[in-house]
Scaffold this motif. Structure first.
Motif: not given
Length: 360
Positions: A295-302
């Protein structure tokens, strides 16, 4: 002698930065003072309090008797329990007992969720967490972390099985981690970007240090325990051989996933914890580790995948479900994925040829 040029101090900017606490930032992100926004701000404040208590305990761990080492027990995961695991788990329970908002806490250290019935009339939230990630580092004074996610309770959960938690990662309303290192940092997302806070000991507050963190599309770092090399599927071994012979890659692995993920969030790259031939399901817990970090990494574009599926698309079948994890910069995750897909395709073609040679 020339006089030194006096630059005016921008007190407004300095004070604005120093006054942006975690709870204030949540309300700013939501641009609301509604009851739901106030709830989420209060929940994040409680997570921050747990982080402060654990950070203080860790800073004195080497000076106090009976803090480090194993308890002699084995948790539901079949792993030896360290004393700091127990302490950190108890901290989260104690902090959220007083919140009035959380009905259940689900942790990888507990076989079943911990229920707080007196809170349920007020709030219907569940905290899922890994109280201490990288507990093998506790006795050697290396970085550790806590991982958390918040979900809204759905239904009444009358049988106490928390089956409503067995849903996609998109059901998380907030997720993040606390990193206990040279400084204590809290990184979180409520679906509106990724933001980091640093604990200022003089204020006793987490203060905003960076907003809207964006992962680079590609990074030089790959983070994996290469001691497991011969236990992996051939596709992962082939990827590791590729980075070994390709200029520009750097191996970084600490044994504490939160620290390794934080490095990748800042610098780019990829973290891998693949399954093994004997245990293809992997080791990382989906609800307490993989889904919050995805969830966190996808929010950062990963991006975050199991190898064959996006982590956020995995529907868990049980609370303590494990999954392989490949997470980080989009280009680097895609490269690992290409090795997996190529190997799977070659294996399928091999099976077709083998079947064609079998007499009908």
């Amino acid at each position: 002698m020339a006089e030194a040029v006096q630059h005016p101090i921008d007190y407004e900017s300095a004070l604005g930065r120093d006054c942006t606490t975690l709870s204030r930032h949540v309300l700013q992100q939501l641009q609301s003072f509604s009851a739901d926004a106030q709830d989420l701000s209060a929940l994040m404040s409680r997570i921050a309090l747990a982080g402060k208590l654990i950070s203080r305990h860790l800073s004195r761990a080497g000076l106090m008797e009976g803090v480090l080492g194993f308890t002699g027990d084995v948790n539901v995961q079949g792993e030896s329990v360290k004393k700091l695991d127990v302490y950190a788990n108890d901290v989260f329970i104690s902090v959220f007992k007083q919140s009035g908002l959380v009905c259940r806490l689900a942790s990888e250290e507990m076989e079943k969720p911990y229920y707080i019935p007196e809170n349920c009339p007020i709030g219907r939230y569940t905290l899922l967490y890994d109280p201490i990630d990288g507990s093998s580092n506790t006795d050697i004074n290396m970085s550790l972390g806590s991982i958390f996610a918040i979900r809204q309770q759905e239904g009444n959960d009358l049988d106490g099985e928390a089956k409503d938690l067995l849903q996609l990662g998109s059901k998380q309303i907030a997720a993040g981690y606390i990193l206990y290192g040279p400084s204590t940092m809290l990184v979180y997302s409520i679906g509106k970007g990724v933001h980091s806070f640093t604990l200022d000991p003089s204020l006793g507050e987490f203060i905003l240090s960076e907003e809207n963190i964006q992962l680079p599309q590609h990074g030089s770092v790959y983070s994996v325990n290469e001691g497991n090399f011969w236990q992996w599927d051939e596709s992962i071994r082939e990827y590791i051989r590729y980075v070994h012979r390709t200029e520009g890659y750097t191996a970084r692995y600490s044994g504490a996933m939160v620290g390794d993920i934080h490095r990748i969030l800042v610098q780019g790259g990829v973290f891998l914890y693949p399954g093994t031939v004997k245990k293809p399901e992997g080791k990382i817990r989906l609800l307490y580790e993989s889904a919050p970090l995805a969830f966190l990494v996808e929010q950062a574009g990963g991006r975050a995948i199991t190898g064959t599926q996006d982590i956020m698309d995995v529907v868990p079948e049980k609370l303590h479900q494990r999954t392989p994890l490949i997470i980080g910069s989009k280009d680097d995750v895609a490269l690992v994925e290409s090795f997996i897909q190529r190997h799977a395709q070659a294996q399928e073609e091999k099976n077709i040829r083998a079947q064609a040679r079998i007499p009908q």
